[in-house]
Write a protein that holds these residues in place. Structure first.
Motif, mmCIF file in Angstrom:
data_model
loop_
_atom_site.group_PDB
_atom_site.id
_atom_site.type_symbol
_atom_site.label_atom_id
_atom_site.label_comp_id
_atom_site.label_asym_id
_atom_site.label_seq_id
_atom_site.Cartn_x
_atom_site.Cartn_y
_atom_site.Cartn_z
ATOM 1 N N HIS A 318 -4.371 1.427 -3.864
ATOM 2 C CA HIS A 318 -3.588 1.814 -2.687
ATOM 3 C C HIS A 318 -4.534 2.354 -1.608
ATOM 4 O O HIS A 318 -4.486 3.524 -1.224
ATOM 5 N N SER A 330 -2.705 -2.854 -1.849
ATOM 6 C CA SER A 330 -1.809 -3.343 -2.902
ATOM 7 C C SER A 330 -0.596 -4.076 -2.342
ATOM 8 O O SER A 330 0.104 -4.774 -3.092
ATOM 9 N N THR A 352 -0.741 -4.448 -9.282
ATOM 10 C CA THR A 352 -0.877 -3.314 -8.364
ATOM 11 C C THR A 352 -1.234 -2.065 -9.161
ATOM 12 O O THR A 352 -0.989 -1.987 -10.365
#
Length: 425
Positions: A318, A330, A352
């Motif tokens: 992220h 992500s 992710t």
């Protein structure tokens, strides 16, 4: 005719007999020659009939069976098996395969330490692709083995699809299993081994893999392929293998091989590189102002090396790469589809980082984040804040035409193929 033959001299009869004998021998030699087809040095010549009665000689090489050939055949068989499994799956079941969640998120209980009727019912309702376990789920060796084995059985009983049983086991401070159990080999942070060479990186990874595989885990969210290039970055820090991009690349690629030696699927993280980012994505935004060209020369080098070594998963972090894309990596099509899958040619599973982290939840609801991740090119989604909302959101997006079912099938086929190829059936 016979009378004329009998009148011939003995010498003439002998000559005629020799001619007949030579004719017969010649015929036999020619016949055998055509059948043996000049087999020499493992090569075989084959005569193929083509138009207008002409023949064309084609040479084929007789190749020995190799390990690579066996692997290709196994992969092809796994893909065929995966396609058969997918044909029998509903849209809901296929979407659920794209999620990996904690046992608590799956079942709704506050703390899960066993797999019973609640787990069974939850798997049948939402047959997720995998479960991630944490230190709190591990009380004893027999207990976690039975929990994982039971959950795998419920998943297999429901749709005949194996389950990813996952854990974060890096060594050092991120060691869910080694922190919970006294009889597991405890390793220091990977950074502390950076000067001990590639053999140590490989053997450490094998040690971790064997320790967790014995308990039933088949996926490790390791190794960290970030580079400790920013000394003030204490979020990743000594979880990295090195502060040198090239050394990190060499150590990470050998760690990938070590996990394979220990029969555990590994994961490169956190693409495109968290080592030089500022901020903590657990709480909020993490940022880097590196350009794509800078990333290619620096942070991406260990990921490329790990991919070449055969890493089956890559986890996207992220991180907002502000000079590449304003979107979080992500959820970024530029980062996932254009860069990781496109420029780097990665064909494995893109997952992710956990979608319940502050970097995501501060800006997106569970359904929004899940939809954006799939649109960006992610194949699997880790730990949404709400599994129910995320699954329903993706289902609605498919039914509304925002995401095509072909896009879902693309990722699910990857997931099922890896399972059929690598996990116990």
């Amino acid at each position: 005719m016979l009378e004329k033959f009998e009148k011939l001299t003995t010498e003439v009869k002998i000559i005629l007999g020799m001619i007949v004998a030579l004719f017969i021998v010649s015929f036999i030699l020619i016949f055998n020659g055509n059948n043996t087809s000049n087999k020499k040095n493992g090569k075989e010549t084959v005569n193929l009939t083509v138009d207008e009665g002409m023949t064309k000689e084609t040479e084929t090489q007789t190749e020995p069976v190799t390990e690579e050939g066996n692997q290709k055949e196994a992969s092809l068989n796994a893909k065929n098996d995966a396609e058969k499994l997918m044909k029998d799956m509903s849209l809901h079941d296929k979407i659920c395969q794209m999620f990996i969640v904690s046992p608590e998120e799956l079942t709704g209980v506050s703390l899960a330490t066993l797999a019973g009727d609640t787990t069974k019912a939850s798997i049948e309702k939402n047959p997720v692709g995998g479960i991630i376990y944490f230190e709190k789920n591990i009380k004893k060796r027999d207990q976690i083995k039975e929990m994982i084995e039971g959950t795998k059985k419920y998943a297999k009983d429901y749709n005949n699809v194996p389950l990813f049983a996952c854990v974060d086991e890096e060594g050092g401070k991120v060691s869910r299993v080694a922190s919970a159990l006294d009889d597991v080999t405890k390793l220091d942070s990977m950074y502390s081994y950076k000067d001990k060479g590639t053999d140590t990186a490989r053997s450490n990874a094998k040690t971790i893999a064997e320790s967790i595989a014995e308990l039933g885990f088949n996926v490790d969210f390791a190794p960290v392929a970030d580079t400790f290039s920013n000394s003030s970055n204490d979020v990743i820090g000594d979880r990295c293998y090195s502060d040198s991009y090239e050394e990190c690349a060499s150590l990470v690629s050998n760690a990938v091989k070590g996990f394979a030696d220990g029969d555990v699927l590994c994961t490169l993280k956190h693409f495109p590189g968290h080592g030089d980012a500022s901020g903590d994505s657990h709480d909020g935004a993490a940022k880097s102002d590196k350009t794509l060209e800078e990333l290619k020369k620096e942070d991406l080098v260990p990921f490329v090396s790990g991919i070449k070594a055969g890493a089956p998963f890559v986890m996207v972090g992220h991180i907002t790469m502000s000079d590449v894309d304003n979107e979080i990596a992500s959820l970024s099509k530029t980062i996932i589809t254009d860069t990781l899958k496109g420029e780097l040619g990665y064909q494995g599973i893109v997952i992710t980082d956990a979608l319940d982290m502050g970097a995501i939840t501060s800006s997106y609801k569970s359904d929004e984040a899940a939809i954006k991740a799939i649109e960006a090119g992610a194949d699997m989604l880790l730990s949404p804040a709400s599994l129910e909302d995320a699954v329903k959101g993706v289902e609605a997006a498919v039914k509304d035409g925002k995401i095509s079912e072909d896009r879902i099938n693309e990722s699910v086929l990857k997931i099922l193929t890896l399972k059929c190829d690598s996990l116990d059936q």
